[in-house]
Design a protein around this motif. Structure first.
Motif, PDB file in Angstrom:
ATOM      1  N   THR A  52     -17.443 -79.142  25.558  1.00 29.88           N
ATOM      2  CA  THR A  52     -16.142 -78.913  26.198  1.00 29.88           C
ATOM      3  C   THR A  52     -15.509 -77.565  25.839  1.00 29.88           C
ATOM      4  O   THR A  52     -14.297 -77.449  25.706  1.00 29.88           O
ATOM      5  N   LEU A  53     -16.348 -76.543  25.653  1.00 29.68           N
ATOM      6  CA  LEU A  53     -15.800 -75.199  25.521  1.00 29.68           C
ATOM      7  C   LEU A  53     -15.765 -74.579  26.911  1.00 29.68           C
ATOM      8  O   LEU A  53     -16.540 -74.961  27.791  1.00 29.68           O
ATOM      9  N   GLU A  54     -14.887 -73.596  27.078  1.00 34.83           N
ATOM     10  CA  GLU A  54     -14.837 -72.905  28.357  1.00 34.83           C
ATOM     11  C   GLU A  54     -15.621 -71.599  28.231  1.00 34.83           C
ATOM     12  O   GLU A  54     -15.334 -70.773  27.356  1.00 34.83           O
ATOM     13  N   VAL A  55     -16.653 -71.421  29.070  1.00 35.05           N
ATOM     14  CA  VAL A  55     -17.451 -70.192  29.020  1.00 35.05           C
ATOM     15  C   VAL A  55     -16.753 -69.154  29.888  1.00 35.05           C
ATOM     16  O   VAL A  55     -16.757 -69.243  31.113  1.00 35.05           O
ATOM     17  N   VAL A  56     -16.099 -68.158  29.256  1.00 38.54           N
ATOM     18  CA  VAL A  56     -15.329 -67.184  30.031  1.00 38.54           C
ATOM     19  C   VAL A  56     -16.153 -65.976  30.418  1.00 38.54           C
ATOM     20  O   VAL A  56     -15.779 -65.202  31.292  1.00 38.54           O
ATOM     21  N   TYR A  57     -17.278 -65.789  29.733  1.00 38.41           N
ATOM     22  CA  TYR A  57     -18.111 -64.620  30.016  1.00 38.41           C
ATOM     23  C   TYR A  57     -19.554 -65.007  29.738  1.00 38.41           C
ATOM     24  O   TYR A  57     -19.856 -65.615  28.717  1.00 38.41           O
ATOM     25  N   ASN A  58     -20.445 -64.710  30.673  1.00 46.06           N
ATOM     26  CA  ASN A  58     -21.843 -65.059  30.487  1.00 46.06           C
ATOM     27  C   ASN A  58     -22.697 -64.012  31.197  1.00 46.06           C
ATOM     28  O   ASN A  58     -22.896 -64.091  32.396  1.00 46.06           O
ATOM     29  N   GLU A  59     -23.141 -63.008  30.450  1.00 46.65           N
ATOM     30  CA  GLU A  59     -23.906 -61.921  31.059  1.00 46.65           C
ATOM     31  C   GLU A  59     -25.117 -61.579  30.199  1.00 46.65           C
ATOM     32  O   GLU A  59     -25.164 -61.889  29.014  1.00 46.65           O
ATOM     33  N   LEU A  60     -26.085 -60.906  30.845  1.00 50.23           N
ATOM     34  CA  LEU A  60     -27.259 -60.419  30.125  1.00 50.23           C
ATOM     35  C   LEU A  60     -27.254 -58.902  30.161  1.00 50.23           C
ATOM     36  O   LEU A  60     -26.806 -58.306  31.137  1.00 50.23           O
ATOM     37  N   TYR A  61     -27.729 -58.275  29.079  1.00 50.31           N
ATOM     38  CA  TYR A  61     -27.862 -56.812  29.106  1.00 50.31           C
ATOM     39  C   TYR A  61     -29.339 -56.468  29.172  1.00 50.31           C
ATOM     40  O   TYR A  61     -30.177 -57.191  28.633  1.00 50.31           O
ATOM     41  N   PRO A  62     -29.680 -55.353  29.855  1.00 51.79           N
ATOM     42  CA  PRO A  62     -31.097 -55.023  30.009  1.00 51.79           C
ATOM     43  C   PRO A  62     -31.743 -54.592  28.694  1.00 51.79           C
ATOM     44  O   PRO A  62     -31.072 -54.069  27.803  1.00 51.79           O
ATOM     45  N   VAL A  63     -33.063 -54.803  28.618  1.00 53.94           N
ATOM     46  CA  VAL A  63     -33.839 -54.358  27.461  1.00 53.94           C
ATOM     47  C   VAL A  63     -33.695 -52.850  27.326  1.00 53.94           C
ATOM     48  O   VAL A  63     -33.745 -52.129  28.315  1.00 53.94           O
ATOM     49  N   GLY A  64     -33.471 -52.382  26.114  1.00 55.60           N
ATOM     50  CA  GLY A  64     -33.372 -50.941  25.892  1.00 55.60           C
ATOM     51  C   GLY A  64     -31.956 -50.396  26.025  1.00 55.60           C
ATOM     52  O   GLY A  64     -31.762 -49.194  26.049  1.00 55.60           O
ATOM     53  N   SER A  65     -30.949 -51.278  26.121  1.00 56.13           N
ATOM     54  CA  SER A  65     -29.560 -50.805  26.200  1.00 56.13           C
ATOM     55  C   SER A  65     -29.177 -50.077  24.923  1.00 56.13           C
ATOM     56  O   SER A  65     -29.487 -50.524  23.832  1.00 56.13           O
ATOM     57  N   MET A  66     -28.510 -48.937  25.093  1.00 55.88           N
ATOM     58  CA  MET A  66     -28.099 -48.158  23.929  1.00 55.88           C
ATOM     59  C   MET A  66     -26.578 -48.140  23.817  1.00 55.88           C
ATOM     60  O   MET A  66     -26.024 -47.426  22.995  1.00 55.88           O
ATOM     61  N   ASP A  67     -25.932 -48.877  24.678  1.00 53.39           N
ATOM     62  CA  ASP A  67     -24.471 -48.830  24.692  1.00 53.39           C
ATOM     63  C   ASP A  67     -23.949 -50.163  25.220  1.00 53.39           C
ATOM     64  O   ASP A  67     -24.348 -50.613  26.288  1.00 53.39           O
ATOM     65  N   PHE A  68     -23.084 -50.789  24.429  1.00 50.34           N
ATOM     66  CA  PHE A  68     -22.539 -52.084  24.846  1.00 50.34           C
ATOM     67  C   PHE A  68     -21.059 -51.982  25.175  1.00 50.34           C
ATOM     68  O   PHE A  68     -20.372 -53.001  25.255  1.00 50.34           O
ATOM     69  N   SER A  69     -20.562 -50.755  25.359  1.00 50.73           N
ATOM     70  CA  SER A  69     -19.101 -50.634  25.491  1.00 50.73           C
ATOM     71  C   SER A  69     -18.588 -51.311  26.761  1.00 50.73           C
ATOM     72  O   SER A  69     -17.506 -51.895  26.739  1.00 50.73           O
TER      73      SER A  69
END
Lengths: 315, 402
Positions: free
Chosen positions: B202-219
């Motif tokens: 019963t948690l609310e998932v407010v964000y659910n995304e994947l980042y590509p392999v080799g990402s150098m920036d998560f900003s």
């Protein structure tokens, strides 16, 4: 020395026989080797296909393409997706070849406007685009989790032989096409483009059409080989299917053997695969450094490729 | 002339000696149990590959010191035959074939990469050679219906369910969760498992995304997460990504009462690279040295394994080391139970295995994965990974992050 002596006695007319003999050596590998040897023979055939393919655009037309990895990856995914949708395996390979040819024909007019280094960068970006597409289009490709390809039933001996002969059939097709191009108008036109594209255009070589034809030819067999590889391994994932390493290795093979000739790609691919295998087996710790040194030395001392030995001997 | 003859004579006698040597070497070369190991010693997974190598070697030394492995009435020494597969899929498949056909290994271990595990298992399946996989926890690795692939890690869902239960109990105000995962076999499956567990809890998932392999920036994803003000930030990736993500979170002022990174703090490299920034980050893992299992395997207890490891390497072992050694322990137990090196019989013994090892219980599900259990949940407190759960091993309680 030996290579030079062999080619001197054979002369240029004898060279097709060398290719034929080589195919026989590969085809008979199940008789003299175990499954590991057969696997190496299959990889030699696979790289032979890729090298012959690259030779159309990189060797004859002189356009330094790094799109091989993109064609192989696209072929692998196209074949796997078709097969999982119920298309029979061999038909899936043919479809993959057609799809890759179609994509090459569509991309050709865009990136073939670039020349030299710019074309190289443009073509290598196709590999990266393919990889990003495969990992993000999860619904179709399974994304980062990769894609299972229907596992062909059968014992190890059967599988080893089946895929060896499948690769050899593709290799023979690529070789036959190379011979036809080499002796035909297209080959002549492409050689003109490689020497001086503007001059070729002026004397009536339809350079755009010819370049696109070479680019498509450099993709179609890679597509079939990629699809066959996917069926063989039974599983593909974006990073390994769209491989930057592969895309660089294949031109090295052709340059090693001699670009813009029928036999060069065959010799180069066989030499590099076998070299890698021997060096790797002997020097477990330093194999990559040793391999690098060998490649640098070969390119320094044999700028015309291994086939160039023959010319030097004559002069 | 003379020289020619003497050369010939020397050659003949050398040949004679060689033949004699071969004749001596032949019968005295004792039978061993050969286990093939394709290892990523160079390339992208080199750090992890080396961990496997150390663990396999620890196990082999220990078994051989005890006289070897019991196979029927005999005690046979064990031998690990390993090659570097360069984190390269094609090479992995080639090496699997080489190990089986030329080195004639009895059994195989799987490499570190999930995809590479599938490729090796695919080759082994055709020969009917059992493969033990020590670091594959995603069910997609086991979804090809292979009969000979066995993995010692429990499915990812076992980690996330425990996390949700613990957080719900100790920080009941936690409502909104943001999940960021790497588009890659293990992290992606982990992120999906977390989303499922969160919804069940019963948690609310407010964000659910994947980042590509080799990402150098998560900003970009982090800025989005910041604007959503979640109570819990969950990131699944590999150590390098997680270290970068945590640093960028600090730079951008992104925070939440609970920050979980998988597998982050399970590796000691995580806390070492981040220093004070690692403080408070939670994670779930399959094994920690603080566990206290007693067993009748070659290590005997969790402590004995840890001590053995520390005597050889600097620092503490992590779950990769333990699981790699446990995979071989499981194989040994199966061989001893089967009383033979026959591959099909050992395969059946593996499938029927139900044992407790220094690493924990091992019982393979029908798909080949180790069955789930109460997995440890950890938090970095005072620069060290502290066990919050299971209750019996508790070293601290969950602290919200500042």
């Amino acid at each position: 020395m030996i290579g030079a002596a062999v080619s001197r006695t054979l002369g240029s007319r004898g060279l097709p026989w060398v290719a034929g003999l080589w195919l026989v050596v590969l085809a008979l590998s199940p008789l003299y080797g175990d499954n590991y040897i057969v696997k190496i023979a299959t990889f030699v055939a696979l790289y032979g296909v890729l090298a012959l393919s690259w030779n159309f655009i990189g060797g004859y037309a002189g356009y330094p393409s790094f799109a091989t990895g993109a064609f192989v990856g696209l072929g692998a995914y196209a074949g796997a997706i078709c097969q999982n949708a119920g298309v029979p395996m061999i038909v899936a390979w043919l479809l993959a070849a057609i799809i890759v040819a179609g994509v090459a024909a569509a991309m050709g007019p865009v990136i073939l406007r670039l020349r030299g280094h710019y074309f190289a960068i443009g073509s290598i970006s196709l590999v990266e685009i393919g990889s990003v597409l495969a990992s993000n289009w999860s619904g179709l490709t399974g994304g980062g989790e990769g894609l299972n390809v229907r596992f062909l039933p059968g014992g190890p001996d059967f599988i080893a032989r089946f895929f060896l002969y499948a690769m050899l059939v593709i290799l023979v097709a690529a070789l036959a096409t190379t011979i036809a191009v080499d002796r035909g108008r297209l080959g002549f036109g492409l050689r003109c483009i490689a020497q001086n594209e503007d001059a070729a255009e002026m004397v009536g070589v339809p350079s755009t059409r010819y370049k696109i034809a070479a680019f498509v030819l450099s993709g179609v067999f890679c597509g079939a080989a990629g699809a066959a590889y996917a069926s063989w391994v039974g599983y593909i994932a974006p990073a390994d299917a769209f491989s930057i390493l592969l895309t660089v290795k294949v031109p090295v093979m052709v340059l090693l053997g001699g670009a813009g000739s029928v036999l060069g790609p065959l010799i180069g691919s066989a030499a590099l695969v076998l070299l890698e295998e021997t060096v790797w087996a002997r020097f477990l710790d330093y194999h990559q450094a040793i391999l690098g040194a060998i490649i640098v030395a070969l390119i320094f001392f044999l700028p015309g490729g291994l086939l160039g030995l023959r010319l030097r001997w004559r002069s | 002339m003379n020289t020619g003859r003497s050369v010939a004579r020397t050659g003949r006698s050398a040949l004679g000696i060689l033949v004699a040597l071969l004749a001596i070497a032949g019968p005295t070369a004792a039978q061993t149990v050969r286990i093939g190991a394709p290892l990523a010693l160079t390339g992208g997974l080199a750090d992890e590959g080396k961990k496997q190598q150390v663990a396999y070697d620890l196990w082999a030394k220990r078994v051989n010191a005890a006289g070897g492995m019991t196979v029927g009435a005999k005690k046979l020494k064990v031998e690990i035959v390993s090659y570097d597969y360069q984190t390269n899929e094609q090479r992995a498949s080639q090496i699997a074939e080489k190990l089986i056909t030329q080195d004639k290994v009895d059994f195989l271990t799987a490499p570190f990469g999930s995809g590479h595990t599938k490729v090796v298992a695919g080759v082994a399946e055709r020969y009917g050679v059992p493969v033990v996989a020590s670091v594959a926890s995603s069910e997609s690795v086991f979804n090809q219906g292979f009969r000979n692939l066995f993995g010692t890690l429990a499915p990812n869902a076992g980690l996330t369910d425990g996390l949700v239960r613990l957080v719900a109990k100790q920080l009941p105000a936690t409502r909104r969760i943001a999940v960021l995962g790497r588009e890659d076999v293990f992290p992606k499956s982990m992120a999906a498992a977390m989303v499922d567990a969160a919804k069940r809890g019963t948690l609310e998932v407010v964000y659910n995304e994947l980042y590509p392999v080799g990402s150098m920036d998560f900003s970009a994803p982090l800025a989005k997460i910041k604007s959503l003000k979640p109570d819990w930030i969950f990131v699944a990736g590999y150590t390098k990504d997680l270290v970068l993500a945590r640093k960028q979170m600090a730079d951008l002022g992104v925070s939440a009462p609970v920050v979980t990174m998988v597998t982050g703090p399970a590796y000691r490299e995580f806390a070492e690279a981040l220093g004070p920034l690692a403080e408070g980050v939670t994670s779930a893992t399959w094994w920690v040295p603080a566990l206290a299992f007693r067993s009748d395997d070659v290590f005997g207890t969790t402590q004995a394994f840890t001590a053995d490891f520390q005597a050889r390497e600097k620092g503490e072992p992590d779950y990769v080391h333990a699981s790699a050694a446990a995979a071989l322990v499981a194989l040994q137990k199966a061989v001893e139970k089967a009383g033979t090196l026959d591959k099909a019989k050992v395969r059946d013994a593996l499938a029927a295995l139900d044992i407790v090892t220094f690493y924990g219980p091992i019982r393979f599900s029908p798909n080949g994965m180790n069955a789930g259990r109460d997995l440890p949940i950890i938090q970095v407190q005072g620069g060290k990974a502290v066990v919050l759960q299971p209750e019996a091993l508790k070293q601290g309680t969950l602290r919200p992050m500042k």
